[in-house]
Enzyme design. Structure first.
Site, short mmCIF file in Angstrom:
data_model
loop_
_atom_site.label_atom_id
_atom_site.label_comp_id
_atom_site.label_asym_id
_atom_site.label_seq_id
_atom_site.Cartn_x
_atom_site.Cartn_y
_atom_site.Cartn_z
CD GLN A 153 3.68 26.52 119.79
OE1 GLN A 153 3.23 25.39 119.75
NE2 GLN A 153 2.94 27.58 119.48
NE ARG A 198 -6.32 31.63 118.42
CZ ARG A 198 -6.69 32.85 118.78
NH1 ARG A 198 -7.53 33.52 118.04
NH2 ARG A 198 -6.23 33.39 119.86
CB CYS A 199 -7.44 23.91 121.55
SG CYS A 199 -8.70 22.87 122.25
CD GLU A 246 -3.68 31.31 116.54
OE1 GLU A 246 -3.21 30.47 117.27
OE2 GLU A 246 -4.15 32.38 116.94
#
Ligand SMILES: Cc1cc2nc3c(=O)[nH]c(=O)nc-3n(C[C@H](O)[C@H](O)[C@H](O)COP(=O)(O)OP(=O)(O)OC[C@H]3O[C@@H](n4cnc5c(N)ncnc54)[C@H](O)[C@@H]3O)c2cc1C
Lengths: 805, 283
Positions: A236, A383-384, A759
């Site tokens: 990514q 999104r952790c 998200e």
């Protein structure tokens, strides 16, 4: 003017901003013509496979690879001992910690990489894995982050013995990673203590995993003749991978080429650097042959970046009429065996301090304790690392609980406390500057769309019918108003491994008026090739269909920090617009020369510069492009190209109002989503169809997370949900119909006002689904129960409330 | 996810298949639709050195739907669902089979594989118990018939000898009232609990009743007592409660990711209650 099409028609032809342009990627994906890592086949390619630990905590006493090496076709078996001389048996994480590449003396989680087998064939590699004999001595396991902090808890990270100062401040226990605080502790406590009403609850956001369709993998190929290393992988952030690879291997960065081909979903799972990449690189250097490694589904679920595992203890105070007075949060964060999050250096708990949400809370405080346990590392997914999802779930649960304590309708409580439109830009108690918003408008639109009053009446009637024994089903109304924080981020305080979180776009206009643009990001299904072309179309007047978008090859694309955290549109999208504007600025000078007027006498009209007051005198962008290459224009370099590196001045703050209506069977715990309404405000809308697709996908992820998906461990640290039989991945059958809607509040600081949406539905969807479950039982006294709300847990809630008679 | 090495055989007759099983002994396994066996092989929980594929044996494919119903072992679950004669003669088959996994699995998964597998999570075994089916087995010693109700011994252990092939299942046209009720977590999941119920009625009274349960013990459960509790009643609440209580005495669920024992027992009761109500409404 004669027969010229009018501006509106020309604008429509561009398929620029606001056009529901069909995804250009889909032609190849829907025909099975994508090109993924596992599609790459090179001559002489070898295959790697891992020996993984069956234990969650054990000493590795010996590794005997002789039987494996004796198997015909096996080329090498790498262990930590082989990597040690290269200094590669450990590697730095993206969170200031370090992590074993291969088990160095002990293993710390089930599925940990112990040895890397390299063979001429994928099947032989798998057979050889079975033949590697590892002698383990099991050690006491701790999977509970609270037990991990007890004085006599097992020591997990022996490598950190005596290290009292971590990457983010002092460590106070052998399994403690960091404590991070934000806000005014005393002020918040005093405000809450002095409140007329106080709500206090622990909110657990369980461990889950994004389970992308394509698992992680790479092909590493060292060309010993020209000294160039090429790595194709499911990355990514390909540019960051190149830099990390160079720093780790000592190979000059110009001699490394990293390529992300088509990626089958990332969701943060593919941000990190995994042992498989390092081992493949070492193996290609050692053998001189290309080495492919692609993990299987179980390996992906067991060992790669998970999401959450956050225990959030909250206190919130309010006046009797519902004005929030203060918020206090203390989080215990289970990071697993290594802290392998991908955080900006200054933010070990990401942006958790967005936890005041959509509300005007005068004083707040949050603290996060990071803890080691015997679980897989890598809280990066969904999104952790940025912890926005956790924060949104936390505040949206606390609001519901506060509404219960106040005996107030939760929609009304939200309305009372929303940041008002006139307060933007708004500085939150925890220090964020919210760029723009209009929460009341969105909220009222949402409530009206679902006939909120009517739903509440129906719910009340249902409760009565239930009490009379006429039905066994309850109705839950799940409300959420979330505020996201995306677009990381300003270089002054956001970085990954020291690299500022800008992004980039480079555009070349061809002589015949078509173009190619390259970006530092990488699509994993988001449709960048579609939307970024639309941004450029609107900026440059070149039709989107004539613009190629390319990403992911570090030899050609400009440096960028990659795609995650909904940052591509806010950051690379801005760079794209800015590069387009540079093109336009040069085009204006060329047009002025061609039309023999002063620059300032021209005005831009969709796809052309026209002389002010004489619109029949114009030059189209296509004409200008041609001139840029075939005319000597005094004072101007030939060509028409531009590069922009964009450092965002601020984050962007998308928001949304979601409402979920759910039927719950108290006897079996089965649930059914009857209605789901999702209003998103992501600022300027580039492509409404892509937004809708992103929202549908994200909501379905949220459904899975809230209603059943988890990475569960038993007390021995065994993963109980390591296959798709037990790991809930919704199909079309479980997925409800979604009703999408929108408002449009542009970001004032973004060149085109866009905020990012990828998200939002995951962030806002989880509390909406979970709140619906809670709300169904509110009349019977439920305040808090933990996700995932699978059948047996819902059944247990009903039983504990005495609803089974 | 990479199976161990194996040799592949594709015989064209039952005799040839049996011959291969004799030749290779416990090194050999038959493969039908492969949708239970191949996942096990990919996990290396099964590693047969010889795979004997039954796909080439035409004799294992037919369906007869007269007074006696006979379904060849290699009939796929989808074919069973689509068969008009079966829909008329024994609609419970399609109702149950539609709740197996998803269309992709059912297009390959066979009736014979599902009943021979011996996994308590499979749906067709309890259905066969409920129907009082017999299984036809063919081996080196010839052909024999075994009652389904005596077939299941322990998880993956059945009355089938290693060198035998299950060639067909057969049963009499069942009573009119039927239901197969299944609770599962998602598509593609095995049952949290499932109930097969057949009820025959005359003059508003139950004259015959048969109850069997899926995935609530280490083998499929035929609850004779539950059926008896319904006979001669009008399926009123007390009779249903008695049947549920009787069934509860016959099951023995274990805790897993679907939930704890207490939950499964509760769900088994709810599911059976619903199945009886539906079967009774059709009887
Ligand atoms: C995702 C998924 C979900 C599923 N969900 C369900 C479900 O909800 N309910 C359900 O009932 N099933 C379910 N199944 C299993 C599916 O129905 C299988 O197809 C079935 O269990 C086995 O049939 P098969 O033809 O595929 O047999 P195979 O997998 O080929 O064989 C299974 C076993 O039976 C033996 N065998 C097969 N045929 C014969 C024969 N004729 N004689 C002797 N031995 C034989 C094999 O040697 C093997 O041991 C699921 C499978 C998958 C992959």
């Amino acid at each position: 003017m004669k027969d010229l099409p009018d501006s509106a028609e020309r604008r429509a032809n561009l398929k620029g901003l606001g056009c529901a342009r069909k995804r250009v990627e889909d032609a190849r994906f829907t025909q099975g013509k994508g090109n993924y890592v596992d599609d790459i086949k090179l001559p002489g390619m070898l295959f790697g496979d891992f020996v993984r630990s069956p234990y969650a905590h054990a000493r590795v006493k010996s590794i005997d690879a002789s039987a494996a090496l004796a198997l015909p076709g096996v080329v090498a078996v790498l262990t930590a001992k082989d990597l040690e001389p290269l200094g590669l048996h450990w590697m730095p994480t993206l969170a200031g910690d370090k992590q074993m590449v291969l088990a160095d003396g002990k293993v710390l989680f089930q599925g940990q990489e112990v040895a890397f087998v390299v063979a001429t064939d994928r099947y032989i590699a798998a057979d050889a894995v079975e033949l590697v004999e590892v002698d383990y001595e099991d050690l006491p396991v701790v999977v509970d982050p609270f037990k991990a902090q007890e004085p006599d808890a097992p020591v997990l990270r022996e490598d950190l013995a005596g290290v009292t100062e971590g990457a983010h401040g002092p460590r106070r226990h052998h399994n403690h990673i960091f404590t991070w605080e934000q806000g005014d502790a005393e002020g918040a406590t005093a405000a809450i203590d002095g409140s007329e009403v106080i709500a206090e609850e622990t909110i657990y956001y369980h461990r889950t995993h994004p389970c992308p369709l394509e698992t992680c993998g790479c092909v590493a190929s060292m060309d010993k003749v020209n000294g160039k290393l090429t790595v194709w992988g499911t990355f990514q952030a390909p540019h960051v991978v190149r830099t990390v690879a160079s720093l780790l291997s000592g190979i000059d960065e110009h001699n490394i080429r990293v390529v992300s081909p088509d990626i089958g979903g990332g969701f943060g799972n593919k941000v990190g650097v995994y042992p498989g990449y390092v081992c493949s690189i070492v193996a290609t250097i050692v053998t001189g042959k290309p080495v492919k490694w692609v993990e299987d589904r179980m390996e992906n679920l067991m060992a790669t970046a998970f999401a959450r595992d956050y225990w959030m203890k909250g206190r919130i105070g309010a006046t009797r009429d519902g004005r929030i007075t203060g918020l206090h949060a203390h989080v215990t964060a289970d990071h697993g065996a290594f802290d392998a999050c991908a955080d900006p250096t200054k933010f070990p708990a990401g942006f958790f301090h967005i936890c005041t949400g959509s509300y005007d809370i005068p004083v707040a405080y949050c603290a996060v304790d990071g803890v080691y346990t015997n679980k897989a590392p890598g809280g990066v997914a969904y999104r952790c690392s940025f912890r926005v999802t956790e924060a949104a779930y936390f505040i949206e649960r606390m609001i519901e609980i506060l509404a219960i304590r106040l005996g107030m309708d939760a929609a009304e409580l939200r309305r009372i406390n929303f940041i008002r439109k006139d307060q933007f830009p708004y500085i939150s108690a925890l220090g964020w500057e919210y760029d723009s918003g209009d929460y009341h408008t969105a909220w009222d639109k949402a409530l009206k769309a679902v006939d909120y009053e009517g739903l509440r009446r129906e719910q009340a009637e249902r409760v009565e019918a239930f009490r009379r024994g006429e039905t066994r089903k309850l109705l839950g109304i799940g409300l959420t108003h979330f505020t996201e924080i995306v677009g990381a981020g300003p270089v002054k305080n956001c970085d990954i491994l020291g690299m500022g979180m800008f992004d980039s776009c480079e555009i070349r206009i061809h002589p015949t008026g078509s173009a190619i643009a390259r970006l530092g990001t990488i699509s994993q299904g988001q449709g960048h090739a579609t939307t970024f072309a639309q941004i450029l179309a609107s900026e440059t007047g070149i039709p989107a269909d004539k613009i190629t978008i390319e990403e992911g090859d570090t030899d050609t694309a400009p440096y960028g920090l990659g795609t995650y955290g909904s940052r591509s549109t806010p950051v690379a999208g801005a760079a794209t617009a800015m590069a387009g504007r540079k093109i336009r600025a040069k085009a204006q000078m060329i047009a002025a020369y061609l039309l023999e007027v002063h620059d300032d006498d021209l005005e831009w009209d969709v796809d052309r510069f026209a002389v002010k007051g004489a619109p029949e005198r114009f030059k189209t962008m296509a004409e200008i492009a041609y001139a840029a290459y075939n005319q000597a224009i005094p004072g101007l370099e030939p060509g028409l190209e531009a590069v922009s590196y964009y450092d965002p001045p601020n984050m962007t703050y998308p928001f949304g109002a979601y409402i979920c209506v759910m039927e719950i069977d108290v006897d079996t715990g089965e649930w059914q989503v009857r209605q789901f309404y999702a209003l998103d405000d992501c600022g300027t809308r580039i492509n409404p169809m892509i937004i809708e697709g992103q929202v549908h996908g994200g909501l379905t992820e949220a459904l899975a997370i809230a209603m059943g998906q988890e990475i569960a461990y038993d007390d021995m640290g065994n993963v109980r949900t390591g296959t798709l039989m037990d790991f809930f991945l919704p199909t079309a059958w479980e997925t409800p119909n979604y009703q999408t809607d929108w408002t449009e509040t542009p970001s004032p600081h973004h060149p085109i006002g866009a905020k990012g949406v990828g998200e939002s539905p995951n962030v806002g969807g989880v509390p909406a689904f979970s709140n619906a479950v809670h709300d169904a039982f509110r009349a019977f006294g439920l305040t808090q129960t933990h996700m995932p709300h699978d059948h047996w847990r819902i059944w247990r809630t009903a039983r504990d409330l005495g609803l089974h008679g | 996810m990479i199976p161990a090495r194996f040799d592949y055989h594709r015989p064209d007759s039952v005799a040839a298949a049996v011959g291969l099983l004799q030749q290779h002994g416990d090194e050999a396994r038959v493969v039908a639709g492969g949708h239970s066996l191949i996942p096990m092989m990919k996990l290396r929980m099964a590693a047969p050195a010889h795979l004997v594929d039954l796909q080439g044996i035409a004799a294992l494919r037919g369906i007869e739907a007269g007074e006696r119903i006979r379904i060849g072992a290699m009939v796929t679950q989808s074919e069973m669902i689509a068969h008009a004669g079966l829909a008329e003669a024994a609609p419970i088959l399609a109702e149950a089979a539609r709740q197996i996994a998803d269309p992709q699995v059912r297009n390959l998964g066979t009736v014979g594989g599902n009943v021979a597998n011996g996994d308590p999570g499979n749906d067709l075994p309890a259905l066969m118990l409920c129907l009082d089916a017999t299984f036809t087995l063919e081996g080196p010693e010839g052909v024999r018939e075994v009652a389904a109700r005596g077939f299941y011994e322990a998880p993956y252990v059945t009355a089938r000898e290693e060198e035998e092939i299950l060639t067909a299942v057969g049963f009499d046209r069942p009573a009119r009232g039927f239901a197969y009720e299944k609770q599962k977590r998602k598509i593609g999941d095995y049952a949290t609990a499932a109930a097969a119920v057949l009820i025959g009625a005359e003059g508003g009274r139950v004259v015959s009743a048969s109850v069997a349960m899926t995935n609530v013990a280490d083998v499929p459960v035929f609850s004779a007592a539950a059926g008896e509790a319904l006979v001669s009643t009008d399926c009123a609440a007390d009779a249903v409660a008695a049947a549920v209580a009787a069934m509860q005495g016959d099951i023995d669920p274990v805790e897993d990711n679907r939930g704890p024992v207490e939950f499964k027992r509760h769900v088994a009761g709810v599911i059976l209650t619903r199945a009886i109500a539906r079967a009774w409404s059709r009887a």
